[in-house]
Each structure stands twice: as C-alpha cells, then as structure tokens.
Scaffold this motif. Structure first.
Motif, PDB file in Angstrom:
ATOM      1  N   THR A   8       5.461  -4.191  -0.404  1.00  0.00           N
ATOM      2  CA  THR A   8       4.939  -5.448   0.107  1.00  0.00           C
ATOM      3  C   THR A   8       4.076  -5.198   1.338  1.00  0.00           C
ATOM      4  O   THR A   8       3.011  -5.788   1.483  1.00  0.00           O
ATOM      5  CB  THR A   8       6.076  -6.428   0.447  1.00  0.00           C
ATOM      6  OG1 THR A   8       6.851  -6.639  -0.728  1.00  0.00           O
ATOM      7  CG2 THR A   8       5.550  -7.752   0.946  1.00  0.00           C
ATOM      8  N   THR A   9       4.516  -4.307   2.218  1.00  0.00           N
ATOM      9  CA  THR A   9       3.759  -4.006   3.431  1.00  0.00           C
ATOM     10  C   THR A   9       2.385  -3.441   3.076  1.00  0.00           C
ATOM     11  O   THR A   9       1.379  -3.861   3.650  1.00  0.00           O
ATOM     12  CB  THR A   9       4.538  -3.033   4.332  1.00  0.00           C
ATOM     13  OG1 THR A   9       5.796  -3.604   4.637  1.00  0.00           O
ATOM     14  CG2 THR A   9       3.799  -2.753   5.618  1.00  0.00           C
ATOM     15  N   SER A  10       2.329  -2.536   2.113  1.00  0.00           N
ATOM     16  CA  SER A  10       1.023  -1.977   1.723  1.00  0.00           C
ATOM     17  C   SER A  10       0.157  -3.045   1.054  1.00  0.00           C
ATOM     18  O   SER A  10      -1.059  -3.062   1.229  1.00  0.00           O
ATOM     19  CB  SER A  10       1.194  -0.761   0.822  1.00  0.00           C
ATOM     20  OG  SER A  10       1.788  -1.108  -0.399  1.00  0.00           O
ATOM     21  N   ARG A  11       0.777  -3.951   0.313  1.00  0.00           N
ATOM     22  CA  ARG A  11       0.027  -5.053  -0.315  1.00  0.00           C
ATOM     23  C   ARG A  11      -0.508  -5.997   0.753  1.00  0.00           C
ATOM     24  O   ARG A  11      -1.627  -6.511   0.628  1.00  0.00           O
ATOM     25  CB  ARG A  11       0.917  -5.792  -1.299  1.00  0.00           C
ATOM     26  CG  ARG A  11       1.182  -4.963  -2.544  1.00  0.00           C
ATOM     27  CD  ARG A  11       2.197  -5.571  -3.454  1.00  0.00           C
ATOM     28  NE  ARG A  11       1.703  -6.842  -3.976  1.00  0.00           N
ATOM     29  CZ  ARG A  11       2.491  -7.877  -4.249  1.00  0.00           C
ATOM     30  NH1 ARG A  11       3.786  -7.801  -4.060  1.00  0.00           N
ATOM     31  NH2 ARG A  11       1.986  -8.981  -4.724  1.00  0.00           N
ATOM     32  N   ILE A  12       0.279  -6.244   1.790  1.00  0.00           N
ATOM     33  CA  ILE A  12      -0.179  -7.096   2.892  1.00  0.00           C
ATOM     34  C   ILE A  12      -1.402  -6.465   3.548  1.00  0.00           C
ATOM     35  O   ILE A  12      -2.400  -7.129   3.807  1.00  0.00           O
ATOM     36  CB  ILE A  12       0.947  -7.331   3.916  1.00  0.00           C
ATOM     37  CG1 ILE A  12       1.999  -8.252   3.299  1.00  0.00           C
ATOM     38  CG2 ILE A  12       0.401  -7.905   5.219  1.00  0.00           C
ATOM     39  CD1 ILE A  12       3.265  -8.333   4.083  1.00  0.00           C
ATOM     40  N   HIS A  13      -1.312  -5.182   3.816  1.00  0.00           N
ATOM     41  CA  HIS A  13      -2.426  -4.467   4.424  1.00  0.00           C
ATOM     42  C   HIS A  13      -3.669  -4.605   3.551  1.00  0.00           C
ATOM     43  O   HIS A  13      -4.764  -4.907   4.047  1.00  0.00           O
ATOM     44  CB  HIS A  13      -2.048  -2.996   4.614  1.00  0.00           C
ATOM     45  CG  HIS A  13      -2.953  -2.261   5.544  1.00  0.00           C
ATOM     46  ND1 HIS A  13      -4.174  -1.779   5.147  1.00  0.00           N
ATOM     47  CD2 HIS A  13      -2.814  -1.931   6.840  1.00  0.00           C
ATOM     48  CE1 HIS A  13      -4.747  -1.172   6.164  1.00  0.00           C
ATOM     49  NE2 HIS A  13      -3.944  -1.255   7.206  1.00  0.00           N
ATOM     50  N   ASP A  57      -3.365  -3.022  10.689  1.00  0.00           N
ATOM     51  CA  ASP A  57      -2.305  -2.114  11.141  1.00  0.00           C
ATOM     52  C   ASP A  57      -1.363  -2.809  12.122  1.00  0.00           C
ATOM     53  O   ASP A  57      -0.153  -2.592  12.090  1.00  0.00           O
ATOM     54  CB  ASP A  57      -2.896  -0.864  11.797  1.00  0.00           C
ATOM     55  CG  ASP A  57      -3.576   0.050  10.795  1.00  0.00           C
ATOM     56  OD1 ASP A  57      -3.162   0.060   9.614  1.00  0.00           O
ATOM     57  OD2 ASP A  57      -4.520   0.752  11.196  1.00  0.00           O
ATOM     58  N   ALA A  58      -1.915  -3.637  12.999  1.00  0.00           N
ATOM     59  CA  ALA A  58      -1.079  -4.377  13.950  1.00  0.00           C
ATOM     60  C   ALA A  58      -0.146  -5.333  13.213  1.00  0.00           C
ATOM     61  O   ALA A  58       1.011  -5.511  13.590  1.00  0.00           O
ATOM     62  CB  ALA A  58      -1.947  -5.129  14.953  1.00  0.00           C
ATOM     63  N   VAL A  59      -0.652  -5.933  12.146  1.00  0.00           N
ATOM     64  CA  VAL A  59       0.173  -6.845  11.347  1.00  0.00           C
ATOM     65  C   VAL A  59       1.304  -6.075  10.685  1.00  0.00           C
ATOM     66  O   VAL A  59       2.473  -6.464  10.778  1.00  0.00           O
ATOM     67  CB  VAL A  59      -0.687  -7.577  10.286  1.00  0.00           C
ATOM     68  CG1 VAL A  59       0.183  -8.405   9.363  1.00  0.00           C
ATOM     69  CG2 VAL A  59      -1.736  -8.453  10.957  1.00  0.00           C
TER      70      VAL A  59
END
Length: 67
Positions: A8-13, A57-59
């Motif tokens: 999910t984190t990589s998808r958000i990025h 990246d900050a997100v």
C-alpha cells in the motif's frame, strides 16, 4: 481498518508522485480522488496528520511512523 502494508505504501507513492508539492493532507486526498486512486490508498491518506508535505517520500515516511 488495518494498517498500511508495504505494498500500500508503494502504491501511495506511485499515486502521489505527480501531485503538486508542497501539499496538505486535504489536497493530497483530493488529488488522489481526482486521479482515481484505490480506496485503500484514500483511506490511508485520510489518516495522515493535517500538515504540509514536501514530497511523496515525506508522505510515505509519515505513513511509516503511523504503523
């Protein structure tokens, strides 16, 4: 509601890499909605603290601190 996974984190990025920065939580959620981000991405973004974010990246760093 589960915590975000690495996937999910990589998808958000990926969903936010072209968003205009700096951005607030509210503007990131609006951008993600407008560009058709999946529901799990939107739910995760809605959990972010309302403040300024300088980059994708900050997100994702902030999301990592929420886990």
């Amino acid at each position: 509601m589960g915590l975000p996974t690495a996937m999910t984190t990589s998808r958000i990025h990926a969903c936010l890499c072209d968003a205009p920065y700096p951005a607030t939580r509210r503007s990131l959620v609006a951008y993600a909605r407008k560009t058709g981000a999946p529901d799990d991405v939107l739910r995760t973004l809605e959990r972010l603290p309302e403040r300024g974010y300088a980059s994708p990246d900050a997100v994702t760093r902030t999301i990592g601190m929420l886990v």
